[in-house]
Design an enzyme around this catalytic site. Structure first.
Site, mmCIF file in Angstrom:
data_model
loop_
_atom_site.group_PDB
_atom_site.id
_atom_site.type_symbol
_atom_site.label_atom_id
_atom_site.label_comp_id
_atom_site.label_asym_id
_atom_site.label_seq_id
_atom_site.Cartn_x
_atom_site.Cartn_y
_atom_site.Cartn_z
ATOM 1 N N GLY A 51 -9.196 0.029 24.240
ATOM 2 C CA GLY A 51 -9.420 1.273 23.517
ATOM 3 C C GLY A 51 -9.066 1.141 22.053
ATOM 4 N N GLU A 82 -19.094 -1.861 29.756
ATOM 5 C CA GLU A 82 -20.197 -2.032 28.818
ATOM 6 C C GLU A 82 -21.526 -1.971 29.568
ATOM 7 O OE1 GLU A 82 -19.805 -2.309 25.617
ATOM 8 O OE2 GLU A 82 -17.639 -2.665 25.508
ATOM 9 N N LYS A 97 -7.784 -14.409 28.083
ATOM 10 C CA LYS A 97 -6.419 -13.909 27.943
ATOM 11 C C LYS A 97 -5.430 -14.793 28.704
ATOM 12 C CE LYS A 97 -8.188 -9.219 27.373
ATOM 13 N NZ LYS A 97 -8.434 -7.909 28.024
ATOM 14 N N ASP A 124 -13.455 -12.364 30.297
ATOM 15 C CA ASP A 124 -12.478 -11.708 29.421
ATOM 16 C C ASP A 124 -11.058 -12.038 29.867
ATOM 17 O OD1 ASP A 124 -11.827 -9.288 27.449
ATOM 18 O OD2 ASP A 124 -10.717 -8.925 29.296
ATOM 19 N N LYS A 142 -9.657 -12.620 21.264
ATOM 20 C CA LYS A 142 -9.203 -13.429 22.400
ATOM 21 C C LYS A 142 -10.097 -14.624 22.663
ATOM 22 C CE LYS A 142 -11.411 -9.984 25.309
ATOM 23 N NZ LYS A 142 -11.592 -8.990 24.218
ATOM 24 N N GLY A 161 -17.534 5.177 30.247
ATOM 25 C CA GLY A 161 -17.306 4.361 29.058
ATOM 26 C C GLY A 161 -16.321 3.226 29.243
#
Length: 429
Positions: free
Chosen positions: A305, A191, A206, A202, A106, A188
């Site tokens: 994932g 990060e 996108k 992020d 991305k 999880g």
């Protein structure tokens, strides 16, 4: 069925890459039947060759990614290493040496998508990247192909699972930001360094990709307005609940009312509980599309994932391999509209402003005057006071971001305003 296999080079074998390799192996017969020829993993480029990679022939592993994409017998390069370099150079080299490319990158596509599309077109190859936005959710292809005959006016979405998990926890449990982030990290979802997620980088990448496809115009990462969610508080959620809303980090891409420009932005926003996006929980993603002919559509599912993202990669791989067999390519960049991208000041929406003010007569009148002077109409006001201090919550009608900013700057100069506790946009109405 053709017996000679189509050869695939895999760049990167982390969480996503290892799942791509696994699915290629375990579903080999089904993939061959769907494509019309077998697909063969011909090489895997990694940084740490000594790591054990279950199910991958060690003889396929190499640290020389450039040599792998230059081989000449590679039909498709799957790039899942991320980042700008060396990914950009490897992709362009792949095109130059006869391979099509499937990418999940991305950041690179948001920054240099136009140049990569031009390179693909120059060499007559495919560039597909369904996995770059919203993981397993089919989104790029519906926008690029299924809605190609429609006019998309708005794309409104939750495109980062980490931030949605954190905000959902804050909403459902009353947890503070740091507490919710700590839980996301332990599970999880976040990060060790969550900056790219919680500061909106992020989601902004996108948003740039989605806006470019939806509006047939070039939108780069630098064109996207971005605000993170680290300043969202439990008090903001309490105010949202009083309005029948919740808070989400949204990517919003929309045409101007006159249709002559577009905007793209990422920021926290209040949305009504009645809006479909309000019910998106945990680490899930969802994107709400509004268009002329089809009306309102929503795409929902796991947005990150290994296995979900690999599913999107494999979908692209099947499409690109089919094109190789038929000697054609799929749709490339569509930027014919060339609509300019306006700055955030041109965005028109509603606002929720929380002020700390002196608890004395005349304060509300002063505040209302400032809003009126800047052309921002007030919808509702709520005031609570105690011991000389008060909180004043103002919800506006629709106004431009520039007008709102001018209003806030003027409010800060009032002696009776002790501080601006929070400003949040109200979307989805």
């Amino acid at each position: 069925m053709r017996t000679r296999p189509l050869k695939v080079a895999l760049l990167g074998c982390g969480v996503v890459g290892s799942e791509v390799a696994r699915i290629m192996t375990t579903h080999a017969d089904d993939l061959a039947a769907r494509i019309g020829a077998p697909v063969e993993l011909a090489g895997v480029a990694v940084r740490r060759p000594d790591r054990v990679r279950e199910g991958i022939d060690p003889s396929l592993v190499t640290t020389d990614a450039t040599a792998l994409v230059k081989r000449g017998d590679i039909d498709v390069v799957v790039e899942v290493i991320g980042g700008i370099e060396p990914a950009r150079s490897l992709i362009t080299t792949a095109f130059e040496h006869g391979a099509s490319v499937v990418s999940a990158n991305k950041a690179l596509l948001a920054q240099d998508g136009a140049a990569l599309h031009a390179a693909a077109q120059q060499h007559g190859k495919d560039l597909y990247y369904e996995a770059a936005v919203a993981g397993a959710i089919p989104l790029i292809r519906p926008l690029r192909e299924s809605l190609a005959g429609d006019k998309v006016n708005r794309v409104l979405g939750i495109v980062n699972g980490t931030t949605n998990f954190i905000l959902d926890k804050m909403d459902s449990t009353g947890a503070g930001y740091q507490e919710a982030l700590d839980e996301a990290t332990a599970l999880g979802y976040a990060e060790a360094d969550p900056t790219a997620d919680v500061e909106g980088f992020d989601a902004a990448a996108k948003a740039a990709i989605l806006a470019g496809i939806a509006f047939h115009s070039r939108v780069r990462l630098d064109d996207v307005y971005r605000e993170g969610m680290t300043e969202v508080t439990a008090a903001d959620f309490a105010s949202a609940k009083n309005m029948g809303c919740t808070i989400k980090l949204l990517a919003i891409c929309e045409r101007a009312e006159d249709g002559q420009s577009v905007t793209a932005r990422v920021h926290p926003a209040m949305i009504p509980l009645s809006h479909p996006l309000a019910s998106v929980r945990g680490a899930y993603n969802a994107v709400f599309v509004e268009s002329d002919a089809s009306g309102q559509l929503m795409f929902y599912g796991p947005g990150a994932g290994g296995a979900p993202t690999a599913s999107a990669v494999l979908g692209d791989l099947v499409a690109v391999c089919r094109h190789r067999l038929s000697g054609m390519t799929g749709p490339g960049e569509s930027a014919y509209a060339a609509l300019p991208v306006e700055g955030m000041g041109e965005v028109v929406t509603r606002y929720h402003i929380s002020l700390d003010v002196a608890d004395k007569p005349g304060v509300l009148a002063q505040v209302a005057t400032v809003f009126a002077e800047h052309g921002v109409s007030i919808d509702t006001v709520r005031q609570q006071g105690k011991d000389g201090e008060a909180s004043l919550v103002v919800v506006t009608h629709r106004a431009s971001d520039a007008a709102l900013n001018g209003t806030v700057e003027a409010l800060r100069k009032l002696d009776t305003v002790r501080g601006v506790a929070s400003i949040m946009r109200v979307e989805g109405e």
